[in-house]
Design a protein around this motif. Structure first.
Motif: not given
Length: 424
Positions: A74, A184, A186, A326-327, A329-330, A333, A365, A367, A404
């Motif tokens: 990540l 992913g 962030l 932005c995805s 699932h992110l 989170a 992905d 976020g 996550l």
């Protein structure tokens, strides 16, 4: 353990590394100031327990292994470069929050189902060479070889600047990551807008980042004496003024951002009708088709104005970036992180400003977490955040990473259950 107050102290320390006098901040790509802040970031990453390196594009990177070495990572990150006369938090705060989160997780002893990496990108703003996101594009593997010929204000090419910095242009491909290496990305960032401040909220979840197209527009008429009769005038500035007002109208009606930030006229004399006007257009929107339709209408309208006034119009696109969404699932989170950090609500915000996440979206992905900035003021020395907001952002960013991790652990358990069920 690094605290919110420590993070703000580090922002102050980084602000000293500037090419401008009198406390103003400017720190551009591949400069001595860039090298100095990379060294500081490496020092803080090492103290946080990360293995560190500077990649082939001059990005400062660090890695904390997961439960077993070699797991996909990540990636947390933002940038350390600035615009001229900048604030001290745009980009910088996100890098320092990422390092502090990595330190917390390293000291917690909790084995993560993925590795954690931090990237301090060397160029997001494009201040020196005019093309943005050079650091993150290199990492994303979308570097364009034609960029090597870009020149700065002093005529130094990007190729030459790389060599002077101690980097080898031939090795730029080594900065690129592959999708299988990452799970992913962030990024924490100040909002650069007033929504959170107006709402009295510290944090928000980013839904998407505006897709931008930039143009250099030239309108040409005839430079003549100011005593020229009205019927004979071909005033490029009058035509450009009408076009600029049309841009404003079309962009407002389409709920887009259209900005003319640079304008030059020639011959620029008090008693001469302007014969040539050059201006920039920065057009941004949440959805690319909507933005592109607006540009087509702007171009058509400008051509009609110029034809009516006896002027000629040319336009060249100088930059293009698709909108980055932005995805889910992110986003979830980040929202979970805000809730666990005590946030009363987590509004979803659309970012009109560009970020490194835009480039990384080509790779994995993305976020984003937004942090309140006083009055939404950014790209200015008055940029301001509070220690309380940074503290809750640090908690929320860590909680988002752990959310996550929990999801990955749950997915692994589900996979193992499915595998056992298949054997029965």
């Amino acid at each position: 353990m690094t605290t919110a107050a420590d993070i703000l102290d580090r922002c102050d320390e980084l602000a000293w590394h500037s090419s401008l006098p009198n406390g103003l901040i400017e720190r551009v790509y591949l400069s001595p100031e860039h090298a100095a802040v990379n060294a500081l970031a490496a020092e803080w990453m090492t103290a946080a327990g990360l293995a560190t390196w500077q990649d082939a594009a001059g990005n400062q990177c660090g890695r904390l292994e997961g439960a077993t070495p070699g797991l996909p990572a990540l990636l947390l990150g933002s940038h350390l470069d600035t615009v001229p006369a900048a604030g001290r938090y745009d980009g910088i705060l996100g890098v320092l929050l990422a390092i502090a989160v990595a330190e917390r997780l390293a000291q917690s002893g909790r084995p993560l189902p993925f590795a954690l990496e931090v990237a301090a990108f060397g160029d997001e703003e494009g201040t020196r060479f005019g093309t943005t996101l050079l650091g993150s594009r290199a990492l994303a593997g979308t570097w364009q070889n034609e960029w090597w010929g870009l020149l700065d204000a002093n005529g130094v090419s990007l190729d030459a600047a790389y060599r002077a910095f101690g980097l080898d242009p031939a090795l730029i491909g080594e900065a690129a990551r592959t999708p299988v290496e990452l799970i992913g990305y962030l990024e924490a960032h100040i909002e650069q807008g007033p929504v959170l401040d107006d709402a009295g909220l510290a944090l928000g979840v980013v839904s998407s980042i505006a897709g931008a197209r930039r143009f250099q527009v030239v309108i040409e008429g005839a430079a003549r004496h100011s005593g020229t009769p009205w019927a004979l005038r071909r005033d490029a500035l009058a035509g450009a003024s009408e076009v600029i007002l049309a841009i404003e109208r079309i962009a407002r009606e389409a709920d887009l951002i259209g900005t003319v930030g640079h304008l030059a006229l020639f011959p620029d004399a008090v008693n001469v009708i302007p014969g040539r006007v050059e201006f920039s257009l920065d057009l941004r929107g949440e959805f690319d088709p909507q933005r592109d339709r607006a540009w087509a209408l702007i171009e058509q309208t400008a051509e009609q104005i110029c034809e009516r006034r006896g002027l000629t119009l040319t336009s060249v696109q100088t930059h293009g970036a698709p909108a980055a969404h932005c995805s889910p699932h992110l986003r979830a989170a980040v929202a979970t992180g805000i809730r666990l950090a005590g946030g009363e609500s987590s509004p979803t915000l659309f970012s009109m400003a560009g970020h490194d996440a835009m480039a990384i979206a080509a790779l994995t992905d993305i976020g984003m977490l937004f942090v309140r900035c006083l009055g939404g003021v950014s790209h200015h020395p008055d940029e301001s955040v509070t220690v309380a907001d940074v503290a809750v952002a640090l908690d929320a960013f860590e909680a988002a990473v752990l959310a996550l991790a929990d999801q990955y652990d749950a997915d692994e358990m589900d996979s193992e259950y499915d595998a056992r069920a298949a054997l029965r």
